[in-house]
Write a protein that holds these residues in place. Structure first.
Motif, PDB file in Angstrom:
ATOM      1  N   ARG B 231       0.846  -1.189   0.000  1.00  0.00           N
ATOM      2  CA  ARG B 231       0.000   0.000   0.000  1.00  0.00           C
ATOM      3  C   ARG B 231       0.877   1.232   0.000  1.00  0.00           C
ATOM      4  O   ARG B 231       1.954   1.235   0.575  1.00  0.00           O
ATOM      5  CB  ARG B 231      -0.877   0.006   1.256  1.00  0.00           C
ATOM      6  N   PRO B 232       0.419   2.289  -0.648  1.00  0.00           N
ATOM      7  CA  PRO B 232       1.202   3.521  -0.634  1.00  0.00           C
ATOM      8  C   PRO B 232       1.462   3.945   0.818  1.00  0.00           C
ATOM      9  O   PRO B 232       0.627   3.644   1.669  1.00  0.00           O
ATOM     10  CB  PRO B 232       0.299   4.535  -1.341  1.00  0.00           C
ATOM     11  N   PRO B 233       2.527   4.618   1.105  1.00  0.00           N
ATOM     12  CA  PRO B 233       3.483   5.194   0.158  1.00  0.00           C
ATOM     13  C   PRO B 233       4.461   4.183  -0.409  1.00  0.00           C
ATOM     14  O   PRO B 233       5.224   4.526  -1.313  1.00  0.00           O
ATOM     15  CB  PRO B 233       4.231   6.215   1.017  1.00  0.00           C
TER      16      PRO B 233
ATOM     17  N   GLU C  33     -22.436  -5.108  -7.915  1.00  0.00           N
ATOM     18  CA  GLU C  33     -23.724  -5.642  -7.501  1.00  0.00           C
ATOM     19  C   GLU C  33     -24.171  -4.984  -6.204  1.00  0.00           C
ATOM     20  O   GLU C  33     -23.399  -4.906  -5.244  1.00  0.00           O
ATOM     21  CB  GLU C  33     -23.602  -7.151  -7.284  1.00  0.00           C
ATOM     22  N   PRO C  35     -25.586  -4.641  -2.598  1.00  0.00           N
ATOM     23  CA  PRO C  35     -25.696  -5.648  -1.537  1.00  0.00           C
ATOM     24  C   PRO C  35     -27.158  -5.977  -1.246  1.00  0.00           C
ATOM     25  O   PRO C  35     -27.472  -7.082  -0.817  1.00  0.00           O
ATOM     26  CB  PRO C  35     -25.016  -4.990  -0.344  1.00  0.00           C
ATOM     27  N   PRO C 119     -29.283   3.999   7.553  1.00  0.00           N
ATOM     28  CA  PRO C 119     -28.405   5.168   7.630  1.00  0.00           C
ATOM     29  C   PRO C 119     -29.168   6.466   7.366  1.00  0.00           C
ATOM     30  O   PRO C 119     -28.616   7.553   7.515  1.00  0.00           O
ATOM     31  CB  PRO C 119     -27.379   4.899   6.523  1.00  0.00           C
ATOM     32  N   TYR C 358      -7.497   8.295   2.041  1.00  0.00           N
ATOM     33  CA  TYR C 358      -8.361   8.391   0.870  1.00  0.00           C
ATOM     34  C   TYR C 358      -8.890   7.011   0.536  1.00  0.00           C
ATOM     35  O   TYR C 358      -8.355   5.999   0.992  1.00  0.00           O
ATOM     36  CB  TYR C 358      -7.599   8.973  -0.319  1.00  0.00           C
ATOM     37  N   LEU C 385       0.627   9.111   3.082  1.00  0.00           N
ATOM     38  CA  LEU C 385      -0.654   8.675   2.536  1.00  0.00           C
ATOM     39  C   LEU C 385      -1.169   7.459   3.279  1.00  0.00           C
ATOM     40  O   LEU C 385      -0.407   6.599   3.710  1.00  0.00           O
ATOM     41  CB  LEU C 385      -0.505   8.332   1.054  1.00  0.00           C
ATOM     42  N   PRO C 387      -4.073   4.757   2.284  1.00  0.00           N
ATOM     43  CA  PRO C 387      -5.199   4.312   1.470  1.00  0.00           C
ATOM     44  C   PRO C 387      -6.182   3.536   2.343  1.00  0.00           C
ATOM     45  O   PRO C 387      -5.787   2.785   3.233  1.00  0.00           O
ATOM     46  CB  PRO C 387      -4.549   3.397   0.436  1.00  0.00           C
ATOM     47  N   LEU C 388      -7.459   3.730   2.094  1.00  0.00           N
ATOM     48  CA  LEU C 388      -8.463   3.015   2.882  1.00  0.00           C
ATOM     49  C   LEU C 388      -9.169   2.006   1.973  1.00  0.00           C
ATOM     50  O   LEU C 388      -9.590   2.338   0.864  1.00  0.00           O
ATOM     51  CB  LEU C 388      -9.506   3.985   3.444  1.00  0.00           C
ATOM     52  N   SER C 389      -9.272   0.760   2.460  1.00  0.00           N
ATOM     53  CA  SER C 389     -10.045  -0.233   1.731  1.00  0.00           C
ATOM     54  C   SER C 389     -11.523   0.089   1.970  1.00  0.00           C
ATOM     55  O   SER C 389     -11.854   0.845   2.892  1.00  0.00           O
ATOM     56  CB  SER C 389      -9.709  -1.631   2.241  1.00  0.00           C
ATOM     57  N   PRO C 390     -12.427  -0.469   1.154  1.00  0.00           N
ATOM     58  CA  PRO C 390     -13.844  -0.139   1.356  1.00  0.00           C
ATOM     59  C   PRO C 390     -14.338  -0.321   2.795  1.00  0.00           C
ATOM     60  O   PRO C 390     -15.014   0.571   3.314  1.00  0.00           O
ATOM     61  CB  PRO C 390     -14.556  -1.062   0.372  1.00  0.00           C
ATOM     62  N   PRO C 391     -13.977  -1.444   3.467  1.00  0.00           N
ATOM     63  CA  PRO C 391     -14.476  -1.538   4.849  1.00  0.00           C
ATOM     64  C   PRO C 391     -13.847  -0.505   5.772  1.00  0.00           C
ATOM     65  O   PRO C 391     -14.501   0.025   6.660  1.00  0.00           O
ATOM     66  CB  PRO C 391     -14.114  -2.960   5.276  1.00  0.00           C
ATOM     67  N   GLU C 392     -12.582  -0.193   5.526  1.00  0.00           N
ATOM     68  CA  GLU C 392     -11.931   0.831   6.348  1.00  0.00           C
ATOM     69  C   GLU C 392     -12.595   2.176   6.109  1.00  0.00           C
ATOM     70  O   GLU C 392     -12.806   2.962   7.045  1.00  0.00           O
ATOM     71  CB  GLU C 392     -10.437   0.926   5.991  1.00  0.00           C
ATOM     72  N   THR C 398     -18.069   5.504  10.834  1.00  0.00           N
ATOM     73  CA  THR C 398     -18.867   5.032  11.965  1.00  0.00           C
ATOM     74  C   THR C 398     -18.069   4.894  13.244  1.00  0.00           C
ATOM     75  O   THR C 398     -18.630   4.991  14.319  1.00  0.00           O
ATOM     76  CB  THR C 398     -19.513   3.672  11.626  1.00  0.00           C
TER      77      THR C 398
ATOM     78  N   ARG E  49     -25.218  -1.793  11.604  1.00  0.00           N
ATOM     79  CA  ARG E  49     -25.995  -1.902  12.835  1.00  0.00           C
ATOM     80  C   ARG E  49     -27.074  -2.950  12.603  1.00  0.00           C
ATOM     81  O   ARG E  49     -27.915  -2.790  11.723  1.00  0.00           O
ATOM     82  CB  ARG E  49     -26.592  -0.562  13.222  1.00  0.00           C
ATOM     83  N   VAL E  89     -21.892  -8.141   3.892  1.00  0.00           N
ATOM     84  CA  VAL E  89     -22.128  -7.081   2.924  1.00  0.00           C
ATOM     85  C   VAL E  89     -23.522  -7.204   2.322  1.00  0.00           C
ATOM     86  O   VAL E  89     -24.267  -6.249   2.227  1.00  0.00           O
ATOM     87  CB  VAL E  89     -21.059  -7.110   1.809  1.00  0.00           C
ATOM     88  N   TYR E  90     -23.877  -8.442   1.918  1.00  0.00           N
ATOM     89  CA  TYR E  90     -25.134  -8.632   1.195  1.00  0.00           C
ATOM     90  C   TYR E  90     -26.306  -8.990   2.097  1.00  0.00           C
ATOM     91  O   TYR E  90     -27.431  -9.022   1.660  1.00  0.00           O
ATOM     92  CB  TYR E  90     -24.967  -9.722   0.135  1.00  0.00           C
ATOM     93  N   SER E 278     -11.430  -7.713   0.306  1.00  0.00           N
ATOM     94  CA  SER E 278     -11.162  -6.289   0.503  1.00  0.00           C
ATOM     95  C   SER E 278     -12.281  -5.637   1.300  1.00  0.00           C
ATOM     96  O   SER E 278     -12.080  -4.617   1.912  1.00  0.00           O
ATOM     97  CB  SER E 278     -10.927  -5.585  -0.833  1.00  0.00           C
ATOM     98  N   ARG E 279     -13.468  -6.250   1.315  1.00  0.00           N
ATOM     99  CA  ARG E 279     -14.542  -5.686   2.133  1.00  0.00           C
ATOM    100  C   ARG E 279     -14.660  -6.369   3.487  1.00  0.00           C
ATOM    101  O   ARG E 279     -15.601  -6.134   4.221  1.00  0.00           O
ATOM    102  CB  ARG E 279     -15.865  -5.791   1.383  1.00  0.00           C
TER     103      ARG E 279
END
Ligand SMILES: Nc1ncnc2c1ncn2[C@@H]1O[C@H](COP(=O)(O)OP(=O)(O)OP(=O)(O)O)[C@@H](O)[C@H]1O
Ligand SMILES: Nc1ncnc2c1ncn2[C@@H]1O[C@H](COP(=O)(O)OP(=O)(O)OP(=O)(O)O)[C@@H](O)[C@H]1O
Ligand SMILES: [Mg+2]
Ligand SMILES: [Mg+2]
Ligand code: NI
Lengths: 328, 289, 513, 275, 320
Positions: B231-233, C33, C35, C119, C358, C385, C387-392, C398, E49, E89-90, E278-279
């Motif tokens: 991951r960056p950097p 897709e 969820p 949400p 980001y 930097l 980077p954030l994964s989608p869950p992060e 939250t 939640r 997720v789903y 990744s999720r």
């Protein structure tokens, strides 16, 4: 020699030389090898390891090493093997000549059945499937395998070495060849089994009137089994003699030395006379007589040229000083 | 990839058909790559992180940018040079760790008590069931993206490969009369194993390690490609390809193809060297037989 | 400029109306897709894009973001705290059941029910009660005046679902197995997990003014840009919203690639005011390091505009003059590395390590953040930097723990409605999205007042004053406003790209050339 | 040699070894006199190697006892390993495989000397030179790697290495079987001389009766894991009593040899072995 | 009779070993959840939640409030009943999520396997019998292929055949047989390149090994034709290593779908695994991991059981 002499030999090797390409130029492996086998005759080919026994007889089937260069003439039942085409060679292998190798376990494809091994040779020789199977069973019976029909379905792994060598012999003889080439067929076997295999081979040979080359490194065995014995050293033939003759009065010092070096089982317990040095490959040999480095009789004359085979007593020997009285 | 075993099997019987030219070429290439990695600060014309958005995606051969620029205008050559460091170090770490572990496991299994063999062999069988990439992804799922978790996971995943090879080689080598003759002469099993057996396995191990290095390089780059690795950097060749991927579609694939080809060449070079080592092992085998 | 620079893009505001019917279109959801299709969960773009076509609320937006009645025929507003909605008569769900006041109340309650964890619940905090007051009226009572409340009922979460159906489906409502029951112009026909979602035209749709021309729509879920290009070019999929920048060249050759004004903003928000960015000078340095031209020209390839304020001019849904005057008065954004160097030379705090996070999944955000960090570092700052994964990224919003160690966040957000207040209210003291804990009494007062001000001009005045305060503080740094984009084959027409596709039945606009 | 005790150097009683349900040897007894040479002959799989390996501690006997200089060494233990090594050594069939391929012959010979405390570096070097000389290896041979030596030279090196430990018993398992006849004679004469010079005792395992006749004083004939006949070598070979010994002798080719008759005798002895 | 009994025991032993592997692997997969920093329950909800009753179901499925062993047994019980949990997720059952993605992945794997085996063995046979030059060429080709990472193959195939030539559709899986074959061609080739290289090399080596064996020489010395020698003695006897490698490659193709499906936009198991990783969609990651392990174990056990059938020399000692 007790058999009738057929005017036409089944195998005739004349002046055979063979070399393979090496890193720096060709490497000679055989030089000027000669050999004659007539129908019904057993010729022994003796020598220490690397002397070129296997190479010589494999040439008779056209099985030369890859990219080997050959010179001389090898004739099997009238066919000039060295210049034969692929089809002629195949015909030769299918019908005229057969070979038995040293290690039966390596010779038979372990993945297939005994039956498949036997039938394969017959089918290659043009026998139809049903007949081939029948013939195979018959052959197994003849070489002394019990319950041959069941044995057909068994795998090599289920047989002892001796039994397997019988199967191999059965396979070799299945097409009634005129020439049988046996390359140390008993070396991998027990002494007691050796006798069985040898007796099987000789009896079958006598029955069929084949010519046979029997390769071995055991001089005594060769002398006992063969009509004539050819002794090889470093890719050359050094002596040719009748079996008993050779044993009684070896003409070439190398033959004599071999006999002296082998402890005997009978007679008084004599001291061993070891040969100094080690057996050489053709490419390593000195000028002149290949054996002169290890020979007690050798002098400067031996270094000059390679001696030709000359008659000495009952033998032909390639030596300038033949005929030392040997082991009694 | 989980193909070390067949590759090794292939090695054992393969003739060394390729001439020394290929092997020398491979060695030279790897040497260049290593030097480039070490001397990156001296060789790189730019800082690997220096962006220039308005000079992005320049093609190779552009003035001042020998291999062009990437999508944020960073110099591809400089990034390639700096990227070589992680790209080589990370798989090296994996290979070292798995070799050390694998050798320990393999030797204990081959030469230790029977129960240890049973236990270790069984454990290795089970570990085999996890393809290396899967284990690495599982680690990422657990610990998040980055290099550390996949490196540990791959080290574990490769250990049974090394272990199994070492075990079988050690068993084979251990049945050689020389090992038994040392026992007859009064040497302890540990001594014989470490002083005689292990050094004799070294060429085979080196060959195995070279192959494993190639696989580790690919596995780690694959993770980076999927966005789960470096991951960056920080950056490596895999992440360079990942970042350059969108540009392929703009018809500007150079910034993806340059690191891609570098990965490919490195793997081929490493494999060639490994095979060469392996085939020399094969040669002594033949001489002995 | 490099080979990857600007793309010649024009903003489209008008397209020819469709003239022919289309039996089937295949449309790709660029973010993958969904969820779920449960409207109560529809905070994601890919959910709304589909749900907007199948479910309707009491209100909806027209092309100019004007609020239009949908399932409500009219609204009565007897006092500041009471809204009485009269339901449209003769509307039925897909299964033929008529829409009742109970269904409406149930649908709103579903969003508010904490058990459903929607949400969107926060949007309705001013709602005191929602009740059936007659078979065809629903009365909403507020705690306090709220000028935005009618807009709430146009949000994608507050659509009307069939009570009986939803209760029976339980937790499965909205999933591939559970299905949906709404009133919209399209029915959910099938959802094959991992493969596609199929919508078919609802022949009994109440709105006879609009004639949908597409009979069947199949949604696919290709997220990879290369795969998207290939499938769009080959005609395998007919269209897609949000086109990756790398696909512009190829797609503009093979079909209609249209750009439109969005309500989106790419911006940096300071998430930790106790760190180095607590120092206003340091914040200024970071802001001056942003290469606005580079980002809009190279990262967005000319399809984004440098932005002066958090809310872009396109989101000025009312009192445009007031807002635009305020916007024009703001300084032009430009990178000034000399200024950065000047600040870092004097100010110790500006050289402290700063972590900029980001969303790694966004190619544009990744490249912007990379460029910003590099420029700042060249100016003497120390920007790292993250980077954030989608869950992060999700957790970032939250859980305070996951914001630990992060000083600033670069993200792209959007306004649901052209109401600048909805965005600025997030930064009042204690507000949910005010991660940095920034607090300014004047700002809070202005926002609070605006929230209860129903007069548009007055409200606009209040909001622009608040805007000046927050921009001056530098706790949010607007970067660019990216255009929104749509692509479809040249045999299709009817879509004007705009933000509202998120939650309106855009499929009804689409048809053959 | 250091042996001062009197009585037989090696005494074996009731030796038995099984692998699972397979019996490798069963009830092997013999004694080996100091300076004597005992031959073990028999067909393949008769248990010769198994017996030899038990003697040197490479295999653990299932039952029975091995007394070395009167001391029970039946069960190999870690602790006694070195002590036993000093008394009994072994030469393997394949001389190439019995060396670490990486070490020169000298280094290989020196290693056990170091383990068994044969003095400092210089003394060990001197001892190695003496040993090489004793078995007829030149200095050049000694500095070579095993793969650069011929089979006979390697076997000499193996003998030198074993002798360095000064064992009282040397077990030779088919030690000359892999050698060419001319080389075999060299090694056999060497072994003969060493025995005369040092008084070491041999357990000489071979399938070759003629070799056994030359190299041993007493002989044990094994078949199917059991001893079928034993006695003075000359006597057993000239007047075999057990039919199996007779068959073995008859199987060895000689002038006038009749393989058919031998085969018939073999069949008569073991009709069950066929097919 | 004893042969039969021994064989049966051996087969049962293999099957027991395979089940054991799956059980231990499942422990690892379960333990992975506990390793995630933070509360496992939070991991499972994915930050959503959820209602108390939904949380209860999670706690129960994963045995979260019990010890590790009891917790594992709870979970394993669910897994054994094919209840693989609910995607965070789903919010849908992992079962149905996987079921809808499995067919396309299987088609892809099958296609790639066919390409691998046909090309791999073809090239191996050709280079075993061909002259030096052809053999060298084949070796260079297969070495290169074996070293090609799938993502490099993907990049090149995309650049050349999609962006460049536009010969193949590069996304989706298609519907109907021919359409699907057409769609999956490039992905299958991308997956098969490395596998093909490895298989060809192993095959080549195995054939060369057999060609040097004496039984081949014997067959030739009896005048058996070239083709027959090749078929009956070389290929037949090489089945052991070849089948073993094919098994390993097949198993590796399963995980190999990750890269290819992601890049080619195919909604299969592999792409699902990547996006779930990744999720942090843990129930899905666990399920796919387990599935991959099961696939590996099933294939390797099948190969183990198959080998002795193909080649009697590989039969376990008890059957001799
Ligand atoms: N294909 C080959 N290529 C190169 N050299 C070969 C080849 N085959 C045999 N040789 C060499 O030719 C010489 C003679 O070999 P050959 O196999 O004929 O010996 P032999 O007398 O049969 O020995 P042995 O008793 O060990 O079988 C040896 O030095 C051997 O190394
Ligand atoms: N490790 C082992 N496991 C199982 N059986 C064994 C093992 N070692 C030897 N055997 C068996 O024990 C028996 C005796 O074997 P041994 O090697 O002692 O015979 P040998 O007389 O030395 O034979 P050869 O002359 O072939 O060397 C044989 O039947 C053999 O199969
Ligand atoms: Mg030979
Ligand atoms: Mg033995
Ligand atoms: Ni069978």
């Amino acid at each position: 020699m007790t058999t009738t002499v057929d005017p036409r030999p089944v195998l005739e090797v004349e002046g055979l030389s063979l070399s393979v390409p090496g890193h720096d130029g060709p490497v000679p492996l055989l030089a000027d090898v000669g050999l004659v086998v007539r129908p019904g005759e057993t010729v022994g080919l003796v020598g220490e390891s690397g002397s070129g026994k296997s190479l010589t007889i494999r040439t008779a089937l056209g099985l030369t090493p890859r990219r080997a260069r050959t010179a001389g003439r090898v004739t099997v039942d009238g066919l000039d093997v060295l210049s034969a085409g692929r089809g002629e060679l195949r015909e030769l292998r299918r019908h005229t000549a057969a070979m038995v190798f040293q290690d039966p376990r390596a010779s038979v494809n372990g993945s297939r059945t005994i039956g498949a091994h036997l039938v394969e040779g017959l089918r290659a020789g043009g026998v139809d499937r049903r007949q081939a199977r029948a013939r195979a069973v018959e052959l197994l019976e003849r070489v002394g395998i019990r319950e041959p029909a069941r044995a057909m379905r068994r795998h090599p792994g289920e047989f002892s070495g001796g039994m397997l060598q019988r199967v191999v012999i059965a396979g070799a003889l299945s097409t009634n060849p005129r020439l049988l080439l046996a390359d140390e067929p008993t070396t991998a076997l027990d002494v007691t089994t050796q006798a069985e295999v040898v007796s099987l081979l000789t009896s079958m040979q006598a029955e069929a009137g084949m010519g046979m080359v029997f390769v071995t490194h055991d001089l005594t065995l060769a002398a006992a089994v063969c009509d004539r014995v050819v002794v090889m050293y470093a890719g050359r033939v050094v002596e040719v003699a009748a079996g008993d003759e050779l044993f009684r009065s070896p003409a070439h010092p190398y033959t004599a030395a071999l006999l002296d070096a082998h402890p005997g089982l009978h007679g008084p317990r004599a001291a061993l006379r070891a040969v100094p040095g080690r057996p050489l490959a053709l490419a390593e040999t000195p000028s002149g007589c290949s054996f002169r480095d290890r020979c007690t009789e050798a002098d400067d004359a031996c270094a000059e040229e390679v001696p030709a085979l000359r008659r000495h007593g009952g033998s032909d020997a390639a030596c300038l000083r033949p005929g030392r009285e040997a082991w009694a | 990839m989980t193909l070390t075993v067949p590759a090794l099997r292939a090695r054992r019987v393969r003739r060394n058909r390729r001439g020394p030219v290929a092997v020398v070429g491979a060695a030279v290439f790897l040497a260049v790559v290593v030097v480039a990695a070490v001397a990156a600060p001296l060789l790189a014309p730019y800082s690997p992180d220096a962006t220039s958005l308005l000079d992005s995606l320049l093609p190779p051969g552009s003035p001042g940018h020998l291999l062009g620029t990437d999508s944020t205008g960073r110099d591809v050559l400089s990034r390639l040079l700096y990227g070589a460091r992680l790209s080589l170090l990370a798989p090296l770490g994996v290979v070292l760790a798995s070799t050390v572990l694998g050798v320990a496991v393999g030797l204990v299994a081959a030469r230790g008590p029977r129960w240890a063999d049973l236990l270790l062999s069984r454990t290795m069988d089970i570990a085999f069931a996890f393809p290396s990439l899967l284990l690495a992804m599982l680690a990422v799922a657990v610990f998040g993206a980055g290099l550390a978790a996949p490196m540990v996971a791959l080290s574990i995943a490769y250990t049974p490969f090394v272990g199994r090879v070492v075990r079988s080689l050690a068993v084979q080598e251990g049945s050689r009369a020389y090992v038994e003759s040392y026992a007859v002469m009064g040497f302890s099993t540990t001594w014989v194993t470490l002083r005689h057996l292990l050094p004799n396995l070294a060429p085979a191990l080196a060959a195995q390690a070279a192959l494993a290095f190639g696989y580790a390089l690919i596995d780690l780059a694959t993770l980076s490609f999927l966005g789960l690795g470096v991951r960056p950097p920080e950056s490596d060749w895999g992440s360079m390809i990942a970042q350059a991927q969108p540009a392929i579609l703009q018809g500007l694939p150079a910034s993806a193809i340059v690191p891609g080809v570098t990965v490919l060449l490195t793997v081929i070079a490493v494999n060639l060297l490994g095979e060469h080592l392996g085939s020399s092992v094969g040669r002594t085998d033949r001489e002995r037989a | 400029g490099g080979a990857g620079s600007a793309f010649d893009a024009k903003i489209t505001t008008d397209v020819p109306a469709p003239t022919t019917d289309v039996a089937e279109v295949t449309w790709n959801l660029a973010t993958g897709e969904p969820p779920t299709l449960d409207p109560a969960q529809s905070a994601l773009e890919n959910i709304s894009t589909v749900v907007g076509n199948v479910c309707e609320g009491l209100f909806t937006y027209d092309a100019d973001y004007g609020l239009q009645p949908a399932l409500a025929e009219s609204v009565d507003h007897p006092d500041d705290l009471t809204y009485v909605f009269t339901l449209r008569q003769g509307v039925t769900f897909w299964d033929g059941a008529p829409v009742t006041a109970e269904d409406v109340v149930y649908s709103i309650d579903r969003v508010l029910d904490p058990a459903n964890a929607s949400p969107w619940a926060a949007w309705a905090i001013n709602l005191q009660s929602v009740a059936v007051t007659s078979p065809d009226t629903v009365t909403v009572t507020l705690n306090r005046p709220d000028p935005l409340v009618e807009g709430v009922f146009a949000l994608p979460a507050f659509v009307v679902v069939e009570k009986a159906y939803a209760e029976q489906a339980g937790a499965a409502f909205g999933t591939a197995g559970g299905g949906l029951m709404c009133t919209g112009p399209y029915e959910l026909d099938s959802w094959t997990q991992g493969q596609d979602i199929v919508l078919t035209r609802n022949p009994d749709w109440w709105n006879t003014d609009v004639t949908p021309r597409v009979d069947k729509a199949t949604f696919t879920f290709v997220t990879d840009p290369s795969a998207q290009i290939a499938s769009l070019r080959s005609g395998e999929t007919d269209g897609q919203w949000i086109i990756p920048t790398s696909a512009y060249d190829q797609l503009s050759e093979s079909g209609d690639l249209l750009f439109g004004e969005s309500l989106q903003t790419s911006f940096i928000s300071v998430t930790d005011l106790t760190g180095p960015l607590g120092d206003p000078e340091a914040r200024e340095a970071l802001r001056e390091a942003v290469d606005y031209q580079g980002i809009s020209q190279s990262v967005y390839r000319g399809t984004a505009q440098p932005l002066k304020a958090l809310v872009p001019p396109s989101a000025y849904g009312y009192s445009t003059d007031t807002y635009e005057a305020a916007y024009d008065a703001l300084p032009e954004p430009a990178q000034d590395l000399d200024r950065v160097a000047e600040i870092t030379a004097d100010d110790e705090a500006a050289t402290q390590p700063v972590t900029l996070a980001y969303l790694a999944a966004s190619d544009e955000d990744t490249r912007s953040a990379t460029a910003i960090a590099d420029a700042a570092n060249q100016g003497g700052m120390d920007v790292q930097l993250k980077p954030l994964s989608p869950p992060e990224f999700g957790a970032f919003f939250t859980s305070p723990d996951s914001r630990q160690g992060v000083d600033a966040l670069l993200s792209t957000g959007y306004l649901d409605t052209p109401e600048p207040l909805t965005y600025y209210q997030f930064f009042a003291t204690g507000s949910f999205y005010n991660f940095g804990g920034w607090s300014n009494a004047d700002y809070d007062a202005l926002i609070a007042q605006a929230q209860t001000t129903t007069d548009d001009d007055e409200r606009a005045d209040l909001v622009t004053r608040a805007q000046a305060i927050i921009l001056d503080a530098g706790v949010v740094m607007p970067v660019v406003q990216p255009d929104t984009s749509v692509y479809h084959g040249s045999d299709l027409t009817g879509l004007v790209p705009r933000q509202s596709y998120f939650y309106t039945p855009w499929l009804t606009q689409l048809g053959g050339v | 040699m250091s042996g001062t005790e009197t009585g037989p150097v090696l005494q074996v009683t009731g030796l038995r070894k099984t692998y699972g349900s397979a019996v490798a040897i069963d009830g092997v007894d013999f004694t080996l006199e100091r300076g004597g040479s005992l031959g073990i002959v028999g067909e393949s799989g008769s248990g010769k190697t198994t017996t030899a390996r038990i003697l040197v501690g490479l295999e653990r006997a299932t039952a029975g006892q091995v007394l070395l200089d009167g001391e029970d060494v039946t069960t190999p233990s870690r602790r006694d390993r070195r002590r036993r090594a000093r008394s009994i050594q072994m030469i393997f069939q394949d001389p190439y495989l019995s060396f670490d391929p990486r070490l020169t012959v000298e280094e290989s010979i020196a290693e056990p000397l170091r383990l068994h405390g044969h003095g400092d570096r210089a003394r060990i070097r001197a001892t190695v030179a003496t040993l090489c000389d004793q078995v007829g290896l030149s200095t050049r041979n000694a500095a070579a790697l095993p793969r650069d030596l011929s089979g006979g030279q390697r076997q000499r090196a193996a003998i030198a290495r074993a002798l360095g430990i000064e064992p009282r018993v040397l077990v030779l398992d088919e030690a000359v079987a892999a050698l060419d006849v001319s080389i075999q004679a060299q090694v056999l004469t060497l072994l003969d001389r060493i025995r005369r010079d040092t008084g070491v005792s041999y357990v000489f395992v071979s399938h070759d009766l003629a070799v056994v006749r030359y190299a041993t004083d007493t002989v044990l004939v094994m078949r199917h894991g059991a001893v079928v006949e034993e006695g003075g070598t000359e006597q057993v070979l000239s007047a075999p009593r057990h039919p199996y010994t007779q068959l073995l002798l008859a199987s060895v080719p000689a002038p006038g040899w009749d393989p058919a008759a031998v085969a018939a005798a073999n069949r008569a002895l073991a009709p069950a072995d066929r097919g | 009779m004893t042969v039969r009994a021994g064989t049966t025991r051996w087969v049962l032993g293999r099957l027991a070993g395979a089940s054991g592997t799956v059980v231990v692997a499942s422990v690892v997969v379960y333990a992975a959840l506990q390793l995630v920093p933070g509360d496992p329950l939070a991991t499972l909800t994915g930050g959503k939640r959820l209602t108390e009753s939904q949380l209860d179901v999670l706690r129960q499925t994963y045995g979260l409030d019990k010890g590790f062993v009891a917790g594992y047994l709870d979970w394993a019980g669910h897994v054994a009943r094919f209840d693989l949990g609910t995607s965070s997720v789903y919010q849908d059952s992992v079962n149905s999520l996987l079921a809808s993605r499995l067919p396309v992945s299987l088609a892809l794997i099958g296609y790639a396997a066919v390409v691998t085996v046909v090309l791999g063995l073809g090239v191996a046979v050709v280079s075993a019998v061909a002259g030096r030059r052809t053999a060298t060429l084949a070796t260079v080709l297969t070495s290169g292929a074996a070293a090609t990472p799938p993502f490099v193959a993907v990049i090149v195939l995309l650049a050349v055949f999609s962006v460049g030539l536009g010969w193949f559709p590069v996304t989706g899986a298609g519907s109907g047989f021919l359409d699907r074959v057409w769609h999956l061609t490039l992905p299958a080739v991308a997956m098969a390149i490395a596998a093909f290289g490895v298989l060809a090399r192993v095959g080549q080596a195995a054939f060369a090994d057999q060609l040097r064996r004496e039984h081949v020489e014997v067959a030739r010395s009896r005048g058996v034709g070239r083709a027959a020698v090749l078929r009956r003695h070389v290929v037949r006897n090489s089945l052991g290593p070849v089948v073993t490698v094919v098994g390993l490659l097949l198993a590796s193709l399963f995980v190999g779908t990750a890269v290819v499906e992601t890049a080619f936009g195919i909604n299969g198991i592999g792409a699902f695994l990547v996006s779930s990783v990744s999720r942090q969609d843990f129930p899905v990651v666990q399920a796919v991991s387990l599935l991959a392990v099961v696939v590996f174990v099933v294939i390797s056990t099948a190969v183990d059981l198959l080998l002795p059938v193909l080649d009697p020399q590989l039969r376990p000692a008890v059957t001799r």
